[in-house]
Design a protein around this motif. Structure first.
Motif, PDB file in Angstrom:
ATOM      1  N   ARG A   5      20.335   0.799 -51.189  1.00 46.51           N
ATOM      2  CA  ARG A   5      20.259  -0.011 -52.411  1.00 46.51           C
ATOM      3  C   ARG A   5      21.640  -0.155 -53.051  1.00 46.51           C
ATOM      4  NH1 ARG A   5      16.034   2.320 -55.627  1.00 46.51           N
ATOM      5  NH2 ARG A   5      14.691   0.891 -54.527  1.00 46.51           N
ATOM      6  N   ASP A   6      22.423   0.919 -52.997  1.00 42.07           N
ATOM      7  CA  ASP A   6      23.768   0.914 -53.581  1.00 42.07           C
ATOM      8  C   ASP A   6      24.834   0.449 -52.588  1.00 42.07           C
ATOM      9  OD1 ASP A   6      22.642   1.909 -55.909  1.00 42.07           O
ATOM     10  OD2 ASP A   6      23.131   3.997 -55.437  1.00 42.07           O
ATOM     11  N   PRO A  75       6.815 -12.467 -57.307  1.00 45.38           N
ATOM     12  CA  PRO A  75       5.599 -12.662 -58.083  1.00 45.38           C
ATOM     13  C   PRO A  75       5.862 -12.383 -59.560  1.00 45.38           C
ATOM     14  CG  PRO A  75       5.144 -11.350 -56.130  1.00 45.38           C
ATOM     15  CD  PRO A  75       6.636 -11.503 -56.228  1.00 45.38           C
ATOM     16  N   GLU A  76       5.122 -13.041 -60.422  1.00 45.07           N
ATOM     17  CA  GLU A  76       5.299 -12.886 -61.865  1.00 45.07           C
ATOM     18  C   GLU A  76       5.205 -11.423 -62.263  1.00 45.07           C
ATOM     19  OE1 GLU A  76       3.137 -14.439 -65.905  1.00 45.07           O
ATOM     20  OE2 GLU A  76       3.239 -15.822 -64.195  1.00 45.07           O
ATOM     21  N   GLY A  77       6.177 -10.985 -63.065  1.00 46.02           N
ATOM     22  CA  GLY A  77       6.193  -9.613 -63.559  1.00 46.02           C
ATOM     23  C   GLY A  77       6.937  -8.636 -62.657  1.00 46.02           C
ATOM     24  N   PRO A  80      13.483  -7.409 -59.081  1.00 40.84           N
ATOM     25  CA  PRO A  80      14.129  -7.114 -57.798  1.00 40.84           C
ATOM     26  C   PRO A  80      14.424  -5.630 -57.660  1.00 40.84           C
ATOM     27  CG  PRO A  80      15.371  -8.760 -59.054  1.00 40.84           C
ATOM     28  CD  PRO A  80      14.267  -8.279 -59.932  1.00 40.84           C
ATOM     29  N   GLN A  81      14.189  -5.091 -56.459  1.00 40.50           N
ATOM     30  CA  GLN A  81      14.463  -3.679 -56.225  1.00 40.50           C
ATOM     31  C   GLN A  81      15.867  -3.439 -55.701  1.00 40.50           C
ATOM     32  OE1 GLN A  81      11.401  -1.704 -54.026  1.00 40.50           O
ATOM     33  NE2 GLN A  81       9.770  -2.749 -55.124  1.00 40.50           N
TER      34      GLN A  81
END
Length: 84
Positions: A5-6, A75-77, A80-81
């Motif tokens: 992720r980083d 999707p709504e709500g 992003p990870q």
């Protein structure tokens, strides 16, 4: 997961996981794989598994391109990870 992720290289406890990471990273970044990287992979997994890994990486890349090309929203709500 946090290292990826980083955008950092993860620390691996298992040689097979490191070989897969190196192989897929090189394949996606350079569009080819050196003999050294391929041999390191097949020393850890079978040739059939190497084919499956390549297929999965290709499928992932295809899906990613489709999402980007057609600007598919989350999707709504959902947030992003990974960094955008």
């Amino acid at each position: 997961v946090e290292a990826i992720r980083d955008r950092r290289r993860p620390v691996f406890d298992k040689k097979d996981e490191e070989a897969v990471y190196d192989y897929v990273t090189e394949l996606l970044n350079t569009r080819k794989v050196s003999d050294k990287t391929y041999q390191a992979l097949v020393a850890q997994v079978t040739q059939e598994q190497a084919i499956e890994i390549t297929t999965i990486a290709g499928f992932y890349a295809t899906v990613a391109m489709l999402i980007v090309a057609f600007e598919v929203d989350l999707p709504e709500g959902e947030k992003p990870q990974l960094p955008v």
